[in-house]
Design a protein around this motif. Structure first.
Motif, PDB file in Angstrom:
ATOM      1  N   ALA B 179      40.966 -30.412   5.278  1.00  0.00           N
ATOM      2  CA  ALA B 179      42.348 -30.729   4.916  1.00  0.00           C
ATOM      3  C   ALA B 179      42.787 -32.045   5.532  1.00  0.00           C
ATOM      4  O   ALA B 179      43.549 -32.793   4.932  1.00  0.00           O
ATOM      5  N   ALA B 180      42.270 -32.347   6.740  1.00  0.00           N
ATOM      6  CA  ALA B 180      42.738 -33.536   7.446  1.00  0.00           C
ATOM      7  C   ALA B 180      41.914 -34.772   7.110  1.00  0.00           C
ATOM      8  O   ALA B 180      42.062 -35.797   7.748  1.00  0.00           O
ATOM      9  N   SER B 181      41.035 -34.679   6.125  1.00  0.00           N
ATOM     10  CA  SER B 181      40.116 -35.784   5.866  1.00  0.00           C
ATOM     11  C   SER B 181      40.514 -36.578   4.634  1.00  0.00           C
ATOM     12  O   SER B 181      41.497 -36.270   3.960  1.00  0.00           O
ATOM     13  N   ARG B 182      39.741 -37.599   4.350  1.00  0.00           N
ATOM     14  CA  ARG B 182      39.916 -38.391   3.133  1.00  0.00           C
ATOM     15  C   ARG B 182      39.937 -37.496   1.909  1.00  0.00           C
ATOM     16  O   ARG B 182      40.825 -37.598   1.058  1.00  0.00           O
ATOM     17  N   VAL B 183      38.968 -36.568   1.825  1.00  0.00           N
ATOM     18  CA  VAL B 183      38.896 -35.677   0.674  1.00  0.00           C
ATOM     19  C   VAL B 183      40.131 -34.777   0.623  1.00  0.00           C
ATOM     20  O   VAL B 183      40.731 -34.583  -0.439  1.00  0.00           O
ATOM     21  N   GLY B 184      40.525 -34.263   1.776  1.00  0.00           N
ATOM     22  CA  GLY B 184      41.684 -33.373   1.834  1.00  0.00           C
ATOM     23  C   GLY B 184      42.961 -34.080   1.408  1.00  0.00           C
ATOM     24  O   GLY B 184      43.772 -33.521   0.675  1.00  0.00           O
ATOM     25  N   ARG B 185      43.114 -35.313   1.859  1.00  0.00           N
ATOM     26  CA  ARG B 185      44.298 -36.075   1.434  1.00  0.00           C
ATOM     27  C   ARG B 185      44.273 -36.285  -0.070  1.00  0.00           C
ATOM     28  O   ARG B 185      45.295 -36.156  -0.746  1.00  0.00           O
ATOM     29  N   GLY B 186      43.084 -36.612  -0.590  1.00  0.00           N
ATOM     30  CA  GLY B 186      42.970 -36.805  -2.035  1.00  0.00           C
ATOM     31  C   GLY B 186      43.369 -35.540  -2.779  1.00  0.00           C
ATOM     32  O   GLY B 186      44.068 -35.584  -3.796  1.00  0.00           O
ATOM     33  N   LEU B 187      42.946 -34.399  -2.259  1.00  0.00           N
ATOM     34  CA  LEU B 187      43.272 -33.128  -2.904  1.00  0.00           C
ATOM     35  C   LEU B 187      44.762 -32.830  -2.845  1.00  0.00           C
ATOM     36  O   LEU B 187      45.371 -32.405  -3.821  1.00  0.00           O
TER      37      LEU B 187
ATOM     38  N   SER C 110      33.344 -40.872   2.326  1.00  0.00           N
ATOM     39  CA  SER C 110      32.865 -39.611   2.881  1.00  0.00           C
ATOM     40  C   SER C 110      33.274 -38.423   2.019  1.00  0.00           C
ATOM     41  O   SER C 110      34.329 -38.409   1.406  1.00  0.00           O
ATOM     42  N   GLY C 111      32.421 -37.415   1.976  1.00  0.00           N
ATOM     43  CA  GLY C 111      32.592 -36.309   1.039  1.00  0.00           C
ATOM     44  C   GLY C 111      32.979 -35.006   1.713  1.00  0.00           C
ATOM     45  O   GLY C 111      33.372 -34.985   2.876  1.00  0.00           O
ATOM     46  N   PHE C 112      32.844 -33.922   0.965  1.00  0.00           N
ATOM     47  CA  PHE C 112      33.262 -32.606   1.449  1.00  0.00           C
ATOM     48  C   PHE C 112      32.538 -32.215   2.739  1.00  0.00           C
ATOM     49  O   PHE C 112      33.171 -31.829   3.711  1.00  0.00           O
ATOM     50  N   LEU C 113      31.216 -32.309   2.721  1.00  0.00           N
ATOM     51  CA  LEU C 113      30.468 -31.818   3.876  1.00  0.00           C
ATOM     52  C   LEU C 113      30.710 -32.678   5.106  1.00  0.00           C
ATOM     53  O   LEU C 113      30.910 -32.166   6.202  1.00  0.00           O
ATOM     54  N   GLY C 114      30.719 -33.999   4.893  1.00  0.00           N
ATOM     55  CA  GLY C 114      30.980 -34.897   6.009  1.00  0.00           C
ATOM     56  C   GLY C 114      32.301 -34.574   6.671  1.00  0.00           C
ATOM     57  O   GLY C 114      32.418 -34.560   7.897  1.00  0.00           O
ATOM     58  N   ALA C 115      33.304 -34.279   5.830  1.00  0.00           N
ATOM     59  CA  ALA C 115      34.634 -33.992   6.359  1.00  0.00           C
ATOM     60  C   ALA C 115      34.655 -32.661   7.088  1.00  0.00           C
ATOM     61  O   ALA C 115      35.192 -32.541   8.188  1.00  0.00           O
ATOM     62  N   MET C 116      34.042 -31.631   6.485  1.00  0.00           N
ATOM     63  CA  MET C 116      34.122 -30.300   7.097  1.00  0.00           C
ATOM     64  C   MET C 116      33.422 -30.274   8.451  1.00  0.00           C
ATOM     65  O   MET C 116      33.896 -29.635   9.381  1.00  0.00           O
ATOM     66  N   PHE C 117      32.291 -30.967   8.534  1.00  0.00           N
ATOM     67  CA  PHE C 117      31.530 -30.911   9.779  1.00  0.00           C
ATOM     68  C   PHE C 117      31.787 -32.126  10.669  1.00  0.00           C
ATOM     69  O   PHE C 117      31.103 -32.315  11.670  1.00  0.00           O
ATOM     70  N   ARG C 118      32.768 -32.946  10.279  1.00  0.00           N
ATOM     71  CA  ARG C 118      33.136 -34.125  11.064  1.00  0.00           C
ATOM     72  C   ARG C 118      31.910 -34.906  11.515  1.00  0.00           C
ATOM     73  O   ARG C 118      31.708 -35.173  12.709  1.00  0.00           O
ATOM     74  N   LEU C 119      31.081 -35.285  10.557  1.00  0.00           N
ATOM     75  CA  LEU C 119      29.891 -36.057  10.874  1.00  0.00           C
ATOM     76  C   LEU C 119      30.317 -37.440  11.375  1.00  0.00           C
ATOM     77  O   LEU C 119      31.405 -37.907  11.059  1.00  0.00           O
TER      78      LEU C 119
END
Ligand SMILES: Nc1ncnc2c1ncn2[C@@H]1O[C@H](COP(=O)(O)OP(=O)(O)OP(=O)(O)O)[C@@H](O)[C@H]1O
Ligand SMILES: [Mg+2]
Lengths: 294, 321, 266
Positions: B179-187, C110-119
């Motif tokens: 949720a706190a990431s680039r992808v999460g913000r996009g979502l 960065s994609g889903f997995l990178g984000a979830m696991f904070r690579l």
């Protein structure tokens, strides 16, 4: 039985269930036009129609024509109540919230049906005594004819209502453009209420005429509701003609496919068809893809 | 304090509570209830990602739980796979199925996904009942092996408690990272304005499908754990009612808020145990509760709390407490 | 001349209504091109065709020498084309900073997995995203509001958030649909200065605007649309003195141009 007779048999049963799907799909369509939401309780309207008919016949001992009219009217009332008590007072206008209110209402209604009518299957008598009729080698009962005839009549009435009456025209205006309709002095809230009532009546009608053929229990409408929805999607969600065409198409396809697939898996067919259609023609068989406006 | 720090502080508190709770559990039955709470938290967290991010709802998540349970159970009890490998294979298959359902439905406007998943749930139910040479039919599949890991066997309530809660907390943390990431913000952006999100490069349809697949994986894992914990599974556990129950948990807590999902699961899971007559009236109860809640409090408990909190704050005046 | 964008023979109709009818023009690289025209002329429709929202029924759009029409929006964003919207489309539930951070979506990975696991790669990228977005907020003058939910901002500030979101990824071309509509004179003045500052950084701009003073101030080239057709094209000075444009704008008051557009909008 020859191949031709077999085919005639499939066509007859396909048209019968297809008519029911079409009625249910029309109900989805009506509410979609008025509010842009999917009404998940549409299938429960069907159950209730059958259950009311059963009670009016067996518990109240009313003559069939009177029970028929009262059962349909009762479900129309429940449709209106759903709009008045659950949809209109909702704080949020978010479509997702409203849709889930109908999901919840569906479950709630089903729980009540179970308490009142029990879980067991009930024997619903046909509208006229069962005799085996034969036509082109297909065997069927008078109830099949009732289903086809009443569906046709309902569609004709509905079409007359929308074309020729002031209320019908007002409902169409609200569907086309609620803001403009309101500016013209049309009471849009009332039209939404009518849409729910009419959707209830269509569902109830479907329940009254089909349950002597299928079976009657508190959740008979769940599967029918889903297939009615699939039909509406097939026809390009929101189009009346599409809903009818989609219902008949699905009924026929399903019936023909049972010749090939084991009947235990018959219910899978509708959903496989639905997903397949959504893959290749997202707008449905008759529909056009919608365009956003920015 | 940044929002990330607040979250990890909350996570720390929850972790501590999880560690200490067994000390106060005299009756192993309570532990059993807590285990089921953990399993629900896993599934609800996944579902919440879908609702909060993609703005779509699945009414078939019980089927994904069932897929996880049955596949994992069948692979391990019929073909002798190790439970963890079986759970992994089940998750992969659940992901593939979600892909097939999500691809055609999620790129459309409206709520085709809701119906498609509802239909899917019915189909899975039919298959569980009909394919009885594999699934055991109505009486279900029994004798499923417990999870074994590093020489430990997670079969009794106490040991499974550690496993289930470890997975649940991990699931929450991963969801929050997303949720706190680039992808999460996009979502979240696409939830507010799909058009503007696409205009800055968010592949909207693709992201929605991915979130749906991810939520199916969460559900599948929850189901696999369930199967290996109870050792027996029946089709009824994974019917549409269960799907509605999961959505109710999300909505009671607060749509799209991860803690909301947690609160919903923690609050609603023990309820049937608490109310004895509940079983018979659960449709009426859940249906009625969900209806009233959606009409009056569409933001759920978390939303109500946010709205009411200022009144409890230091500036609140008026009636003495 | 070096064009960042070329529109060739573009046609688009809605049912019976011809919104664009064989429109051709180009936007020179590094400069500001303006599209003007009465309400309903087809300006927004043209922007929608260029940015991938609509697929034109005829003609094509070339972006930096490669075909752009037919490609979906997010792909065009990755190719360096971003836009703003006439009817504001900020992400209301995201903070101002997050809105601008989303603007970097097309240029990050960065994609889903990178984000979830904070690579590690993901974390470095997150830091870079945040820094770049803060820089942009400074540039556009929104730094103090960075933590506010964008839905709670004033209209003028929301317009700036949209612009910042479109600019933050250093695109090649930005399409601006009425950047000063609804702004007061002071805000309009400031927006004009921002646009000129952006032009100075080498970004090409294409803007649709009714505010003629602004158009004359910032643009290098003007294209005039009327009922879906291009009726003139040239420097601001040429356009000001173009007889057909003058007729359209002066005659437009009496003729039912506005009325037609409004009826079609209803
Ligand atoms: N999605 C749509 N469906 C039907 N008609 C549309 C749609 N979008 C635009 N139109 C019509 O196409 C014509 C051109 O509209 P467009 O929005 O491009 O005009 P515009 O030049 O941007 O006008 P304005 O200055 O008012 O923004 C108008 O007549 C409009 O009503
Ligand atoms: Mg416009």
């Amino acid at each position: 039985m020859t191949g031709g007779e077999q085919l005639a048999q499939y066509l007859m049963s396909g048209l019968t269930t297809g008519s029911i799907y079409a009625l249910v799909a029309l109900g989805f369509c009506l509410i979609h036009k008025a509010t842009h939401i999917v009404n998940f309780a549409q299938g429960d309207f069907l159950s209730l129609g059958g259950l009311m008919m059963y009670s009016l016949l067996h518990w109240a001992g009313l003559p069939a024509p009177l029970a028929f009219v009262l059962a349909v009217a009762a479900v129309a009332l429940v449709g209106a109540a759903l709009e008045r008590l659950a949809i209109r007072p909702a704080k949020s206008r978010d479509a997702m919230v409203l849709i889930f209110i109908t999901v919840a209402a569906s479950m709630f209604m089903r729980g009540i049906f179970k308490e009142v009518w029990g879980k067991q299957a009930l024997a619903m008598p046909p509208l006229s005594p069962d005799v085996a009729l034969k036509f082109l080698g297909a065997t069927f009962t008078p109830q099949n004819l009732w289903v086809l005839g009443i569906t046709l009549a309902a569609i004709a009435l509905l079409s007359f209502f929308f074309r020729a009456t002031l209320t019908g025209k007002a409902m169409r205006a609200v569907a086309a453009n609620p803001r403009a309709a309101a500016l013209m002095g049309i009471d849009t809230d009332r039209m939404v209420l009518y849409s729910f009532a009419l959707a209830g009546a269509l569902g109830g009608l479907a329940g009254v005429i089909i349950t002597p053929i299928t079976t009657l229990n508190y959740q008979v409408g769940v599967m029918m509701g889903l297939k009615g929805f699939a039909s509406a999607v097939l026809g390009g969600y929101g189009s009346f003609t599409g809903a009818i065409a989609g219902g008949l198409a699905l009924g026929l396809l399903e019936s023909l496919a049972t010749g090939v697939v084991s009947s235990a898996y018959k219910d899978l067919i509708a959903f496989v068809i639905l997903l397949a259609v959504l893959f290749v023609r997202p707008g449905g068989l008759l529909g056009r893809a919608q365009q956003v406006r920015v | 304090m940044s929002r990330g720090q607040v979250f990890y502080l909350q996570m720390g508190c929850l972790g501590l509570a999880v560690l200490l709770a067994p000390l106060f559990m005299s009756n192993p039955y309570y532990l059993n209830v807590l285990n089921v709470v953990a399993l629900n938290v896993i599934a609800v967290t996944g579902l919440n990602l879908l609702i909060g991010f993609a703005g779509a709802v699945s009414l078939g998540h019980a089927a994904f739980i069932g897929l996880g349970a049955y596949l994992s159970g069948m692979l391990s009890s019929i073909w002798g796979w190790p439970p963890l490998a079986a759970a992994l294979a089940a998750a992969v298959l659940a992901a593939l199925v979600a892909l097939v359902i999500g691809l055609p439905t999620l790129r459309l406007e409206g709520n085709y996904l809701v119906m498609a998943t509802l239909g899917f749930n019915l189909i899975v139910g039919i298959i569980m009942l009909q394919a009885d040479q594999y699934t055991g039919g109505p009486s279900g599949l029994s004798g499923i092996e417990p999870v074994r890991l590093l020489g430990m066997t997670f079969s009794d309530d106490q040991s499974f408690y550690w496993l289930a809660w470890a997975v649940a907390l991990l699931g929450l943390a991963l969801a929050r990272n997303l949720a706190a990431s680039r992808v999460g913000r996009g979502l979240r952006a696409l939830h507010d304005s799909p058009l503007a999100a696409a205009a800055v490069g968010v592949p909207t349809a693709n992201y929605k499908v991915r979130v749906f697949v991810l939520s199916a994986v969460y559900a599948s894992i929850s189901g696999s754990l369930y199967a290996h914990y109870f050792g027996i599974i029946t089709p009824r556990t994974f019917d549409i009612f269960r799907s509605v129950e999961l959505v109710t948990m999300c909505l009671v807590g607060g749509m799209g808020s991860l803690w909301g999902g947690f609160i919903g699961a923690a609050f609603l899971t023990p309820l049937p145990q608490a109310l004895h007559v509940f079983d018979q009236y659960k449709d009426v109860f859940y249906g009625g509760l969900l209806m009233v809640l959606l009409i009056r409090e569409p933001e759920g408990l978390v939303g109500a709390w946010r709205r009411l909190r200022p009144r409890f704050g230091p500036k609140a005046t008026g009636r003495p407490a | 001349m070096d064009d960042i964008l070329a529109v060739e023979n573009l046609s688009l109709s809605f049912g019976g209504l011809q919104a664009l009818d064989g429109v051709s023009f180009s936007a020179p690289r590094g400069l500001v091109t303006a599209i003007i025209g009465p309400n309903g002329a087809g300006k927004t429709s043209a922007i929608n065709c260029m940015s991938g929202v609509y697929r034109p029924q005829g003609g094509r759009v070339m972006l930096d020498g490669r075909q752009a029409s037919g490609a979906p929006q997010h792909v065009l964003a990755r190719r360096g084309l971003t836009r703003t919207f006439q009817n504001l489309q900020v992400f209301a539930n995201l903070s101002v900073l997050e809105n601008v951070m989303v603007g970097l979506h097309a240029v990050t990975k960065s994609g889903f997995l990178g984000a979830m696991f904070r690579l590690p790669g993901h974390r470095a990228e997150e830091r870079a995203i945040r820094e770049r977005a803060l820089e942009m907020l400074d540039f556009i003058g929104l730094a103090e509001l960075s933590g506010q939910p964008a839905g709670q901002l004033s209209y003028g500030d929301r317009k700036r958030v949209e612009l910042a979101r479109a600019l933050v990824g250093r695109p090649k071309l930005v399409l601006l649909d009425e950047p000063v509509a609804g702004l007061n004179p002071a805000e309009t003045e400031e927006m004009g200065s921002i646009l000129l500052k952006v032009r100075g950084t080498g970004v090409s701009l294409l803007l649709v605007e009714h505010d003629m003073a602004l158009v004359m101030r910032v643009s290098d080239k003007v294209v005039v649309l009327h009922f879906g057709r291009k009726i003139a094209e040239g420097t601001p000075h040429e356009i000001q003195n173009h007889p057909e444009v003058i007729a359209t704008y002066l005659g437009g008051r009496e003729e039912p141009i506005n009325g037609v557009a409004e009826a079609a909008h209803a």
